[in-house]
Design a protein around this motif. Structure first.
Motif, short mmCIF file in Angstrom:
data_model
loop_
_atom_site.label_atom_id
_atom_site.label_comp_id
_atom_site.label_asym_id
_atom_site.label_seq_id
_atom_site.Cartn_x
_atom_site.Cartn_y
_atom_site.Cartn_z
N ASN A 199 -1.45 4.10 -3.76
CA ASN A 199 -1.75 3.08 -5.00
C ASN A 199 -0.94 2.81 -5.80
O ASN A 199 0.23 3.70 -6.01
CB ASN A 199 -3.42 3.47 -5.52
CG ASN A 199 -3.09 5.11 -5.98
OD1 ASN A 199 -1.87 5.54 -5.45
ND2 ASN A 199 -4.76 5.88 -5.70
N ARG A 200 -1.52 2.55 -7.26
CA ARG A 200 -0.31 2.71 -8.15
C ARG A 200 0.53 3.92 -8.38
O ARG A 200 1.56 3.92 -9.06
CB ARG A 200 -0.81 1.30 -8.99
CG ARG A 200 0.51 1.60 -10.29
CD ARG A 200 -0.03 0.96 -11.43
NE ARG A 200 -1.29 -1.07 -11.10
CZ ARG A 200 0.43 -1.81 -10.87
NH1 ARG A 200 1.47 -1.62 -10.43
NH2 ARG A 200 -0.07 -2.83 -9.87
N THR B 237 -6.81 2.62 -0.17
CA THR B 237 -6.96 2.07 -1.34
C THR B 237 -6.05 0.30 -0.49
O THR B 237 -5.67 0.36 1.02
CB THR B 237 -5.26 2.35 -1.49
OG1 THR B 237 -4.77 3.47 -2.42
CG2 THR B 237 -4.35 1.10 -2.28
N PRO B 238 -6.73 -0.93 -0.73
CA PRO B 238 -6.55 -1.68 0.59
C PRO B 238 -5.36 -2.49 0.06
O PRO B 238 -3.93 -1.86 -0.31
CB PRO B 238 -7.08 -2.94 -1.01
CG PRO B 238 -7.97 -2.02 -1.96
CD PRO B 238 -7.80 -0.87 -2.36
N GLU C 263 -3.52 -5.08 0.31
CA GLU C 263 -3.01 -6.32 -0.12
C GLU C 263 -2.51 -5.86 -1.45
O GLU C 263 -1.49 -5.75 -2.15
CB GLU C 263 -4.02 -6.74 -1.35
CG GLU C 263 -3.53 -7.96 -1.73
CD GLU C 263 -4.31 -9.61 -2.18
OE1 GLU C 263 -4.25 -10.11 -2.16
OE2 GLU C 263 -5.54 -8.97 -1.56
N GLU C 264 -3.34 -4.46 -2.02
CA GLU C 264 -3.25 -3.91 -3.33
C GLU C 264 -1.64 -1.99 -3.14
O GLU C 264 -0.29 -2.83 -4.52
CB GLU C 264 -4.05 -2.76 -3.66
CG GLU C 264 -3.73 -1.74 -5.71
CD GLU C 264 -4.61 -0.35 -5.54
OE1 GLU C 264 -4.89 -0.17 -6.52
OE2 GLU C 264 -6.12 -1.05 -5.27
N THR C 265 -1.75 -2.30 -2.27
CA THR C 265 -0.35 -1.50 -1.60
C THR C 265 1.05 -2.10 -2.27
O THR C 265 2.13 -2.22 -2.48
CB THR C 265 -0.26 -0.92 -0.56
OG1 THR C 265 -1.63 0.20 -0.59
CG2 THR C 265 0.81 -0.15 0.04
N LEU D 294 1.09 -4.88 -3.84
CA LEU D 294 1.96 -5.56 -5.05
C LEU D 294 2.04 -4.36 -5.59
O LEU D 294 2.99 -5.06 -6.23
CB LEU D 294 -0.17 -6.17 -5.66
CG LEU D 294 -0.22 -7.36 -5.54
CD1 LEU D 294 -2.39 -7.39 -5.72
CD2 LEU D 294 -0.29 -8.64 -5.75
N VAL D 295 2.24 -3.80 -5.68
CA VAL D 295 2.72 -2.73 -6.60
C VAL D 295 4.37 -2.67 -5.63
O VAL D 295 5.29 -2.53 -6.24
CB VAL D 295 1.76 -1.04 -5.36
CG1 VAL D 295 2.96 -0.04 -6.67
CG2 VAL D 295 0.93 -0.94 -6.96
N ARG E 159 -0.08 -13.87 0.21
CA ARG E 159 0.48 -13.99 -0.75
C ARG E 159 1.06 -14.13 -1.65
O ARG E 159 1.50 -13.61 -2.46
CB ARG E 159 -0.05 -12.66 -1.32
CG ARG E 159 -1.97 -12.39 -0.48
CD ARG E 159 -2.85 -12.96 -1.34
NE ARG E 159 -4.13 -12.37 -1.44
CZ ARG E 159 -5.07 -13.02 0.42
NH1 ARG E 159 -4.50 -13.11 0.59
NH2 ARG E 159 -6.32 -12.57 0.76
#
Length: 349
Positions: free
Chosen positions: A106-107, A155-156, A158-160, A162-163, A196
């Protein structure tokens, strides 16, 4: 030294990559510096490390490898000559000394890990930043069969991405890679990135050697068709394929000679592994080849391999590994390898 394109990027990397996971545990900084110098002279421009290194991971040595590399860059001023790869650790019971558990992709974890790596490496950017292993429970690190486990609070993906995409835009990293990933995970990351408009993984770092060719089953096609090539690690199967452990030999600095320290690598100790390994070594000697060089040359020659990650604890070992780049295996040797593989496939996953 052959150089190959890294994914769809404008970077080219040497067909052999300098692995570093012994630095700070089995090798001193002085010895590591000598290895870097020797590898560079041989045409290697690619170096791979991780925040977790050296191996085995211990609180006393955590991050020593990146620190050594950073000290090299400061002393020699040649950062721009290298394609530098590092990795962010995922969750695991034996690495609670890394940041604060639980480790996630994650972030909070990625940004903290990346910033700390940049500081230790004494550089403003990392060329290839990899997820060291999946956050989810899946088949990696010696597990061939998939056993599904329902997991909450993952953690999705996509979230990974994005970070990671934000870190690319910030100039901290140039490209993103995967490691110890499965076909499903690799394709999912690629599909999400493309749909994305996010940074696209350019490589996957998984084990691949004569005793573990499982990458060929589901990943080789992905690597070729998606231009997400393999960075092959453990190409000598923890040193077994060099022949140094044959007939019960246990060289002093060999990892399999120090099972109290390297006890997690039990997959290299089975009777099936020993039997197949002896056949590969015999094949090499039958054709007057160095067993380690034969094993390395086989990996480097595969069409889905972008770079073969070699490691050494001495300059003599490193010189031998570097010489494998010039070795072309004959049709007869390749046929012998396939015969052994067919009889005893993947004994050390």
């Amino acid at each position: 030294m052959d150089h190959r394109r890294l994914g769809r990027t404008d970077l080219t990397v040497s067909a052999l990559c300098l692995g570093t996971m012994t630095w700070g545990e089995q090798n001193t900084q002085q010895e590591a510096f000598a290895q870097i110098e020797r590898a560079k002279a041989a045409g290697i421009n690619f170096m791979d490390t991780a925040e977790m290194y050296p191996v085995p991971p211990r609180p006393e040595t955590y991050s020593a490898t990146e620190t050594i590399i950073g000290n090299w860059f400061k002393a020699r001023g040649d950062r721009a000559d290298w394609v530098l790869a590092s990795k962010v650790a995922g969750p695991g019971n034996t690495i609670n000394h890394i940041r604060q558990a639980p480790l996630k992709h994650n972030r909070k974890n990625i940004v903290a890990a990346l910033d700390a790596s940049l500081q230790r490496l004494q550089t403003d950017w990392i060329d290839l930043y990899q997820l060291h292993w999946p956050e989810r429970s899946t088949n990696f690190f010696g597990q061939l069969g998939y056993q599904h486990q329902e997991q909450e609070d993952l953690t999705p993906l996509e979230e990974t991405l994005l970070v990671l995409n934000e870190q690319v835009k910030a100039g901290k990293i140039r490209h993103v890679g995967l490691s110890n990933e499965t076909p499903w995970g690799t394709m999912k990351f690629l599909a999400l990135a493309e749909s994305r408009g996010l940074t696209r993984p350019v490589s996957i770092q998984n084990p691949y050697n004569l005793l573990n060719r499982s990458f060929e089953v589901g990943m080789a096609e992905v690597a070729i068709r998606e231009q997400c090539g393999l960075l092959a690690y453990s190409p000598l199967a923890f040193g077994l394929l060099s022949g140094k452990y044959e007939n019960g030999a246990r060289p002093a600095n060999g990892r399999l000679s120090r099972l109290s320290l390297f006890s997690r690598f039990t997959r290299y100790n089975s009777t099936q592994t020993a039997a197949a390994n002896s056949q590969y070594i015999a094949l090499a000697r039958e054709h007057s080849l160095d067993p380690a060089q034969m094993a390395l040359a086989f990996v480097t020659a595969q069409p889905f391999v972008t770079s073969n990650i070699i490691g050494a604890t001495s300059l003599e070992q490193l010189d031998s590994n570097l010489a494998s780049a010039k070795l072309v295996l004959s049709a007869e040797v390749l046929a012998g390898i396939e015969a052994i593989h067919k009889n005893q496939p993947n004994p050390a996953p």
